[in-house]
Design a protein around this motif. Structure first.
Motif, PDB file in Angstrom:
ATOM      1  N   VAL A  11      -3.643   4.331  -2.845  1.00  0.00           N
ATOM      2  CA  VAL A  11      -4.912   4.706  -2.208  1.00  0.00           C
ATOM      3  C   VAL A  11      -4.809   6.115  -1.621  1.00  0.00           C
ATOM      4  O   VAL A  11      -3.720   6.693  -1.563  1.00  0.00           O
ATOM      5  N   TYR A  68       0.837  -1.204   0.000  1.00  0.00           N
ATOM      6  CA  TYR A  68       0.000   0.000   0.000  1.00  0.00           C
ATOM      7  C   TYR A  68       0.870   1.251   0.000  1.00  0.00           C
ATOM      8  O   TYR A  68       1.845   1.327   0.745  1.00  0.00           O
ATOM      9  N   TYR A  83      -5.226   1.285   6.554  1.00  0.00           N
ATOM     10  CA  TYR A  83      -4.550   0.005   6.287  1.00  0.00           C
ATOM     11  C   TYR A  83      -3.424  -0.235   7.304  1.00  0.00           C
ATOM     12  O   TYR A  83      -3.301  -1.325   7.858  1.00  0.00           O
ATOM     13  N   GLU A 112      -6.230   8.623   3.686  1.00  0.00           N
ATOM     14  CA  GLU A 112      -7.105   8.058   4.732  1.00  0.00           C
ATOM     15  C   GLU A 112      -7.106   6.541   4.647  1.00  0.00           C
ATOM     16  O   GLU A 112      -6.993   5.849   5.665  1.00  0.00           O
ATOM     17  N   GLU A 113      -7.253   6.017   3.432  1.00  0.00           N
ATOM     18  CA  GLU A 113      -7.241   4.559   3.268  1.00  0.00           C
ATOM     19  C   GLU A 113      -5.902   3.972   3.689  1.00  0.00           C
ATOM     20  O   GLU A 113      -5.842   2.886   4.267  1.00  0.00           O
ATOM     21  N   TYR A 114      -4.832   4.705   3.367  1.00  0.00           N
ATOM     22  CA  TYR A 114      -3.499   4.226   3.739  1.00  0.00           C
ATOM     23  C   TYR A 114      -3.369   4.153   5.257  1.00  0.00           C
ATOM     24  O   TYR A 114      -2.934   3.132   5.806  1.00  0.00           O
ATOM     25  N   GLU A 160      -4.604   6.788  -8.257  1.00  0.00           N
ATOM     26  CA  GLU A 160      -5.126   5.717  -7.399  1.00  0.00           C
ATOM     27  C   GLU A 160      -5.505   4.506  -8.240  1.00  0.00           C
ATOM     28  O   GLU A 160      -5.973   4.648  -9.376  1.00  0.00           O
TER      29      GLU A 160
END
Ligand SMILES: [Cu+2]
Length: 313
Positions: A268, A197, A276, A271-273, A243
């Motif tokens: 990503v 990621y 994760y 926030e998604e990172y 992305e």
């Protein structure tokens, strides 16, 4: 995450390229070129990573020059064949021409200039693509281990390889899907592939290491590949700009299941990172899988078994 300024070299480079390539790119766009054509029919799309765009520009511009030369040479060949063809009632040998100095100099000097030009542009672009961010410039620092036949990813908190606060992901070899009878279908279970990621727009620095033999970290859509060599740390830096999920693979024949040494890169949002990384922390993957898991523990200076992961950066 605030985007730190890229180094001046890369910025100047981009400006120069922009000025240089504006004309030809504009011409291509006006001619109705698709994104794929602008990408030189290479995998992926323009704007996936900064390095990928440098390579795509070099590739497309090289082809423009090469095709121009190609058409000139093919044209001259056809012209000479037509104009100097043997006519009716011509006999004997045509006029022989040798040691024609101007022409000999021409077909020596022009190729030398062309090869020199390609060398200079290659050296310049490679220097920029291989430029590694300093610790201050690096926002996301990831250590990648190639291993027979998968990948481990250590997400480190700082650029100084301090394992405190980092989290890790342990990858497994690609799993083939089977049908009801248990026969392999030739399809890969993407859910079980190792996943790397990275947050979009961040300055990412990757350390490449190997636990056993030579592997190669290759993401075709990024137009970038670099070997992982046992006993050595290779590095590269890049900015993921689009992305998406990108397939990666080992590009150095490394043994029986080399073809199953696959992974995915997930670019990503920040926030998604963060979510994760937090999920890895919650799963108990605190710390890092360091050199102590290497199979090759006989590097100069190592004592066997290697227990402590000493800082090597
Ligand atoms: Cu490999």
């Amino acid at each position: 995450m605030r985007l730190l300024e890229r180094s001046n070299v890369r910025k100047n480079h981009r400006k120069k390229w922009t000025a240089l390539s504006l004309g030809s790119v504009l011409a291509l766009v006006l001619a109705g070129c698709t994104a794929q054509e602008l990408n030189g029919y290479m995998p992926g799309l323009p704007g996936t990573t900064d390095i990928g765009d440098i390579i795509a520009n070099f590739w497309v511009h090289s082809w423009i020059v090469l095709l121009a030369i190609g058409f000139l040479v093919w044209g001259l060949l056809i012209w000479a064949n037509v104009v100097y063809r043997r006519r009716k009632n011509e006999t004997g040998m045509p006029v022989q021409m040798r040691y024609h100095m101007p022409i000999e100099i021409l077909f020596t000097v022009i190729p030398v200039i062309l090869v020199g030009g390609f060398f200079a542009f290659t050296a310049r672009d490679q220097a920029v693509a291989q430029e590694v961010y300093s610790e201050e410039e690096t926002e996301v620092y990831i250590e990648v281990y190639g291993k027979q036949w998968a990948w481990d990813f250590n997400y480190l908190e700082t650029g100084s390889a301090e394992y405190d606060g980092g989290v890790y992901y342990e990858g497994v070899q690609a799993v083939e899907l089977t049908d009801e009878e248990g026969a392999t279908t030739g399809e890969i279970d993407h859910g079980q592939l190792p996943k790397l990621y990275v947050p979009v727009g961040a300055n990412v620095t990757i350390d490449l290491k190997s636990r056993d033999v030579a592997h190669s970290f290759w993401v075709p859509d990024f137009h970038y590949k670099q070997d992982t060599i046992p006993g050595q740390t290779n590095q590269f830096s890049f900015v993921p700009e689009r992305e998406g999920v990108y397939m990666g693979k080992c590009a150095e024949l490394c043994g029986e299941y080399h073809s199953m040494m696959l992974f995915e890169v997930h670019v990503v949002s920040q926030e998604e990172y963060n979510a994760y990384i937090e999920s890895l922390r919650e799963a108990g993957n605190e710390g890092a899988l360091g050199d102590e898991y290497n199979r090759n523990q006989h590097n100069p200076g190592d004592s066997v078994p290697v227990i402590e992961h000493d800082e090597q950066h």
